[in-house]
Design a protein around this motif. Sequence first.
Motif, short mmCIF file in Angstrom:
data_model
loop_
_atom_site.label_atom_id
_atom_site.label_comp_id
_atom_site.label_asym_id
_atom_site.label_seq_id
_atom_site.Cartn_x
_atom_site.Cartn_y
_atom_site.Cartn_z
N MET A 1 0.77 -0.97 0.10
CA MET A 1 -0.11 0.00 -0.06
C MET A 1 0.78 1.34 -0.06
O MET A 1 0.80 2.22 -0.63
CB MET A 1 -0.84 0.01 1.10
CG MET A 1 -1.85 1.15 1.26
SD MET A 1 -3.03 1.05 -0.23
CE MET A 1 -3.82 2.43 -0.05
N LYS A 2 1.72 1.15 0.81
CA LYS A 2 2.88 2.40 0.85
C LYS A 2 3.29 2.49 -0.54
O LYS A 2 3.79 3.70 -0.76
CB LYS A 2 3.90 1.94 2.09
CG LYS A 2 3.45 2.29 3.35
CD LYS A 2 4.46 1.93 4.35
CE LYS A 2 3.84 2.21 5.85
NZ LYS A 2 5.01 1.71 6.68
N ARG A 3 3.65 1.37 -1.17
CA ARG A 3 4.45 1.58 -2.63
C ARG A 3 3.53 2.28 -3.55
O ARG A 3 3.83 3.21 -4.18
CB ARG A 3 4.73 0.35 -2.99
CG ARG A 3 5.98 0.29 -3.82
CD ARG A 3 7.25 0.79 -3.22
NE ARG A 3 8.52 0.82 -3.92
CZ ARG A 3 9.59 1.41 -3.79
NH1 ARG A 3 9.48 2.35 -2.88
NH2 ARG A 3 10.69 1.21 -4.38
N ILE A 4 2.11 1.98 -3.45
CA ILE A 4 1.21 2.52 -4.27
C ILE A 4 0.99 4.06 -4.05
O ILE A 4 1.05 4.85 -5.11
CB ILE A 4 -0.10 1.86 -4.04
CG1 ILE A 4 0.09 0.45 -4.63
CG2 ILE A 4 -1.25 2.44 -4.96
CD1 ILE A 4 -1.30 -0.52 -4.32
N ILE A 5 1.04 4.30 -2.75
CA ILE A 5 0.97 5.83 -2.47
C ILE A 5 2.13 6.64 -2.81
O ILE A 5 1.88 7.74 -3.39
CB ILE A 5 0.78 6.07 -0.86
CG1 ILE A 5 -0.62 5.25 -0.40
CG2 ILE A 5 0.72 7.27 -0.49
CD1 ILE A 5 -0.99 5.40 0.96
N SER A 6 3.22 5.90 -2.58
CA SER A 6 4.46 6.74 -3.12
C SER A 6 4.58 6.74 -4.53
O SER A 6 5.12 7.93 -5.20
CB SER A 6 5.79 5.93 -2.68
OG SER A 6 5.91 4.58 -3.13
N LEU A 7 3.99 5.90 -5.41
CA LEU A 7 3.93 5.85 -6.66
C LEU A 7 2.89 6.87 -7.11
O LEU A 7 3.31 7.60 -8.06
CB LEU A 7 3.62 4.65 -7.33
CG LEU A 7 3.44 4.43 -9.02
CD1 LEU A 7 4.58 4.91 -9.58
CD2 LEU A 7 3.08 3.02 -9.32
N ALA A 8 1.92 6.96 -6.62
CA ALA A 8 0.73 7.95 -6.81
C ALA A 8 1.27 9.56 -6.59
O ALA A 8 1.20 10.44 -7.27
CB ALA A 8 -0.35 7.88 -5.98
N VAL A 9 2.23 9.63 -5.59
CA VAL A 9 2.58 11.10 -5.23
C VAL A 9 3.72 11.37 -6.27
O VAL A 9 3.73 12.57 -6.77
CB VAL A 9 3.37 10.92 -3.99
CG1 VAL A 9 4.26 12.27 -3.65
CG2 VAL A 9 2.37 10.62 -2.80
#
Length: 317
Positions: free
Chosen positions: A1-9
């Motif tokens: 989930m953190k990886r998805i958020i960082s990719l979105a940012v």
Amino acid sequence: MKRIISLAVSLVILAAIYWKIDFSGLIQVFQNCDRTWMAISLGMVIPLIFATSWRLDRLMPPNTALGIGEANRLILASSTLNMILPSKMGDIAKAYFMKERGHLEGSLSLSLVVFEKSCDFLSLLLWCVFGLLLYPQKDTLFWVMTVCVVSASVFFSLLLASRRFARFFFLLAKAIAPRKFRKKLDSLQISWGEMHRYFWQDKRQLQIIALTSILIWLGHLLQIWFFILALNAWTPFLANLALSPLAILAGLLPLTFAGVGTRDAALILFYQPYFDAPTAAALGLLCTSRYLIPAIAGLPFLGQYLSAVRRLQKPVN
């Protein structure tokens, strides 16, 4: 989930950058690039990876066999894993795999990786300090950054050199850290203590590793300067020694995917006295290639290391 958020940012920041600059100008920058310098700058990935592999092999205990080939495969595979796993778990998997294959025993493998990454970070800070002290165009922001980087360099030097300071730091960190992080700090403290005991025994070996790390990072910063030449732009090399480490440090902030976005924005901000935003955005893409090329090169070796990653993650699940 953190990886998805960082990719979105990262995607949001990149979208904002490319919306604000002239995107056609970015394409034009690459079309007008110097292809000779482009080949030289991208090709520097090879000697830099080889030098890093040599350092990893050199870090091994005297009677422990790793070899340049195995070290090279480990570094490339960990580069791939760092692109897809959170929190630099590729480096942790590298330590775990060295232990699993019998190259090292106990927590020494993690200590070795901790020392390797600490040398990298401190070498980057030292070059940044050197460049900032000589950088002529210092406004308030650059003076603040100079003080911060010098302070960080002194802090990490003490953390690496002084057992007493390291012990005090970990005690303080565990006292103020949330409960869920204290177990990780305990593990890191054990590895840090073992690192001190092992690596400070041989001062000559320590000097070789320190000098090698400094030269490796000089190579990285030289590669970024070659990127600038490849884009038919210009920045004095001493100014590049100050600006490119600052951009790399911005990319290390745990906000984005592999530093994409924050590093690009920092390059546009810091290099604006020397060239325009489309050229800085192109430089950002080339800097991302420094991480992407080793990650792609590590794909053929990834299969043999996936079992180590699964075993590493199993206790967490």
